[in-house]
Design a protein around this motif. Structure first.
Motif, short mmCIF file in Angstrom:
data_model
loop_
_atom_site.label_atom_id
_atom_site.label_comp_id
_atom_site.label_asym_id
_atom_site.label_seq_id
_atom_site.Cartn_x
_atom_site.Cartn_y
_atom_site.Cartn_z
N GLU A 59 0.93 -1.30 -0.35
CA GLU A 59 -0.11 0.05 -0.10
C GLU A 59 1.00 1.29 -0.14
O GLU A 59 0.37 2.06 -0.65
N GLY A 60 2.14 1.06 0.61
CA GLY A 60 2.69 2.67 1.54
C GLY A 60 3.53 2.48 -0.48
O GLY A 60 3.39 4.05 -0.94
N ILE A 71 -0.18 9.92 -2.34
CA ILE A 71 -0.17 10.38 -0.47
C ILE A 71 1.02 11.19 0.09
O ILE A 71 0.16 12.90 0.42
N GLU A 85 -5.16 8.44 6.23
CA GLU A 85 -4.44 9.00 7.40
C GLU A 85 -3.52 10.46 6.62
O GLU A 85 -4.06 11.87 6.33
N LYS A 98 5.40 9.29 6.67
CA LYS A 98 5.42 8.01 7.42
C LYS A 98 3.50 7.80 7.22
O LYS A 98 3.35 6.78 8.02
N LYS A 128 -0.07 7.38 6.09
CA LYS A 128 -0.86 5.86 4.84
C LYS A 128 -1.45 6.74 3.78
O LYS A 128 -2.18 8.16 4.64
N SER A 147 1.96 6.52 -2.85
CA SER A 147 2.90 6.99 -1.64
C SER A 147 2.86 8.21 -2.61
O SER A 147 3.38 9.68 -2.08
#
Length: 739
Positions: free
Chosen positions: A5-6, A13, A201, A196, A198, A10
């Motif tokens: 997922e990250g 995000i 978030e 950091k 997600k 990324s």
């Protein structure tokens, strides 16, 4: 999505966090800028209020305090919650004094010493904190205390936490319903989420950032509103100061005009109406100043006070009304000033005209007096000399054309006295009579005056020993001042003029419109009276001229009688002996009788007065005498025209010869005109012009065949021939035009 997922999200995000950071930073930048602008505006307003309290209001208290018994009224609109609207005038004055004193302490200490927060506090909460009891340091301490207790002021004016302010972490600071401290949380979330977070978030952080931006926009809008209100108040205070300041100086000017009482103050009741209006308007302006300086911009929650805009709007309405009153007051002052300036100019012009005309008239009267002395000689010296060649003259005083009942014997005696003094005066020098003497002769004939002088010894004080009219002394400045000041010429006297001058000089600066109008009217009345007096001066000189002209006319007629008397003397006198009057014929005696009538006319005209009671004289008989003389002489001419008896032939010829000679001249002129008409018609081929020969023959005055005709008949005969000649030639011209 698991462990990928990250990696998979990324990029998304990072975009969310970057966008959140960008929006937050942009909004925070605008927030910080607006905060600085708002703080700066409030700081300027605070300084403006401190200056207004320490300068304008303090000066007002000092100037207004110079007066006592002032009727002060609190002028407050009950529909608006002005701070202090329920305070009495004395309470207002106490609060003004304390606030002014405390503001002065701040000025002494320096505005920076109280800090931006305190200045912001002064701006937003008015003068409340400044109304505390005045003592050194109290104002500064109180203001700083207000800042510490109010989170909004601390945040706006206190700066960052490091500088002693609450910074962005001031959790209790609320602006526009937004807790300012909560906005800083969003910034922390963004910073903590980087690297950091997600996706979920990151999305939550992005949403928090958008919420924070929205809240910051609300705060920015709130601060813009505060800045606008602050700017509007500052502009209004500056404008109000411009209207208020001149009245502070004006109150000092008013106080300087009056003597102060034992309490060192000027009694309000001693002031003029305009000055009282000035103090009242100053008090009303001070109240408006007090209210606008004290009005709070923010409430305790840091929000714009809902009524602040309404209060400013109402204050602006009050300002317009007071400006209108100030304009009316200034217009009234200008009108008063214009009235007084006009009064001063009118007075100066009128008084100068009066005294200049008086002096000019006096100089003319002196010259006229000298001339009138000459007239006495020219009029009666030949008459007296002619009569000296006859003895036992007996003239019946029943001649119907006399202008006076004064016996001829008295005229002889009086004229002889006058002539004897004039002869003596010629020896000692004519100027020995003095200016007042000449004016006396000019105005009042001089018969009594010169007759009295003839009875006195010839000394330098003789002129001062006989009666002289006050008006003669007044003209030459020899009348006692206590009498002269109250001596009127027309309706004007020196005292009247000086009284009006004192009124004009004394009212300046202490007047009202009614007084100024009254003074202006009084000066106009004086000017009108002076105008009439100046006309009287001119009329006096003109009347003297008429007297002299009339006298010369009758002197000329008398000269003809005296010439006839001289012919009678030459016919009857032998060996230089006097001629006995009884030996004369009735016609010759009639010449004497007529000569005496002319002497009476001459005497009454020459001895007549020319001033009436209204312009300072005893009696004005000149007009009556001249009218009577002219009327009598016309009657005499009319009656003599009808007579042809031997008893009147001598007097008739004397009186009518001049008229007969004039008729002869007119006859020659008429004949010449007839010749000119005849020649013109013949040149034009009109044979009717030959009629002009008849006109010439008729009009031409060849009357040597009638040399024994009396002059009155000769005059009549010549007039008839002239009329017939004109009729003949005129009729010929009419016939020519018709045919």
């Amino acid at each position: 999505m698991g462990i990928f997922e990250g990696i998979t999200h990324s990029e998304e995000i990072q975009e969310l966090l970057d966008d959140a950071q960008s929006q937050y930073d942009s909004a925070k930048g605008r927030l910080d800028t607006q905060k600085k602008n708002t703080t700066k505006s409030l700081e300027k307003l605070g300084k403006e209020k401190v200056h207004a309290w320490s300068k304008d209001m303090n000066k007002f208290l000092d100037s207004f305090g110079s007066f006592n018994n002032v009727q002060m009224v609190c002028k407050i609109d009950e529909n608006y919650n002005f701070l202090g609207k329920n305070e009495t005038p004395n309470e207002l004055m106490v609060n003004m004094r304390n606030a002014s004193y405390n503001a002065g302490e701040i000025i002494k200490a320096g505005a920076l010493s109280v800090g931006t927060g305190a200045l912001v506090g002064i701006a937003t909460y008015g003068g409340v904190a400044m109304f505390a009891n005045a003592s050194t340091g109290t104002a500064i301490a109180t203001l700083k205390g207000v800042v510490k207790k109010n989170a909004t002021l601390a945040w706006l004016g206190g700066g960052s936490i490091a500088s002693g302010g609450m910074g962005m972490a001031g959790g209790t600071v609320v602006l526009g319903g937004v807790v300012v401290g909560a906005i800083a949380v969003a910034g922390g979330l963004i910073a903590g989420a980087k690297g950091k977070a997600k996706l979920a978030e990151a999305r939550r952080v992005h949403a928090e950032a958008e919420s924070a931006v929205s809240q910051m926009n609300v705060v920015i809008t709130g601060m813009q509103g505060i800045e606008n209100v602050s700017n509007n108040y500052r502009d209004f205070i500056s404008k109000l100061s411009g209207l208020f300041t001149p009245y502070l100086k004006e109150m000092d000017n008013i106080a300087s005009k009056y003597q102060r009482g034992s309490d060192g103050k000027v009694d309000f009741n001693d002031l003029s109406e305009m000055e009282q209006k000035t103090l009242h308007l100053s008090w009303l302006l001070a109240q408006l100043y007090y209210h606008i300086l004290s009005a709070p911009l923010l409430n305790e929650q840091g929000e714009i006070e809902p009524s602040s805009r309404q209060l400013l709007q109402k204050a602006q309405q009050e300002y317009v009304q007071l400006t209108g009153q100030a304009t009316e007051l200034e217009n009234e002052k200008k009108k008063i000033n214009d009235l007084l300036v006009d009064a001063q100019k009118t007075f100066s012009k009128a008084s100068q005209s009066y005294y200049k005309k008086k002096q000019t008239t006096s100089n003319k009267l002196i010259d006229i007096g000298k001339n009138r002395i000459d007239l006495w000689e020219k009029t009666f010296s030949p008459f007296m000399d002619s009569l000296s060649n006859f003895e036992d003259i007996s003239v019946s005083n029943t001649y119907p054309y006399s202008v006076t009942d004064i016996p001829i014997e008295f005229i002889f005696e009086s004229s002889d006295s006058v002539l004897s003094y004039i002869k003596r005066l010629r020896t000692s020098g004519i100027d020995a009579l003095g200016n007042t003497g000449f004016v006396e002769v000019a105005l009042f004939g001089g018969e009594d005056f010169l007759g009295e002088l003839s009875q006195l010894d010839n000394d330098n004080n003789a002129v001062n020993s006989v009666h002289r009219h006050n008006m003669s002394l007044w003209f030459t400045g020899e009348l006692d001042p206590t009498i002269s000041d109250n001596t009127p010429f027309g309706e004007v006297s020196d005292y009247y003029i000086s009284t009006v001058k004192q009124t004009v000089d004394g009212i300046s600066g202490r007047e009202n419109l009614a007084q100024a109008s009254a003074v202006n009217q009084e000066v106009k009345d004086l000017s009108n009276k002076i105008g009439r007096a100046v006309s009287d001066f001119d009329a006096t000189i003109k009347k003297i001229g008429i007297i002299e002209k009339t006298l010369k006319k009758y002197n000329k007629i008398q000269a003809k009688f005296l010439k006839k008397i001289e012919e009678i003397r030459a016919e009857h006198q032998t060996a230089n002996e006097t001629v006995k009057y009884d030996l004369l014929s009735e016609a010759e005696k009639r010449v004497f009788e007529m000569s005496f009538v002319m002497a009476k006319i001459q005497y009454t005209i020459l001895a007549s007065c020319i001033l009436t009671q209204s312009n300072g004289g005893d009696v004005d008989d000149a007009d009556i005498v001249i009218d009577t003389a002219n009327s009598a002489y016309r009657s005499l001419m009319r009656d003599s025209f009808k007579k042809a008896g031997d008893d009147d032939i001598e007097t008739i010829n004397v009186m009518w010869k001049e008229n007969a000679d004039r008729a002869m001249v007119v006859g020659f002129a008429t004949a010449a005109i007839c010749i000119a008409v005849m020649i013109a018609q013949l040149i034009a081929g009109n044979l009717i012009g030959l009629v002009g020969i008849a006109g010439v023959l008729i009009a031409f005055p060849i009357f040597f065949y009638f040399k024994n005709l009396s002059q009155n008949k000769l005059f009549m005969w010549r007039c008839i021939r002239i009329a017939v000649a004109i009729l003949v030639v005129g009729a010929a011209e009419i016939i020519r035009l018709v045919v």
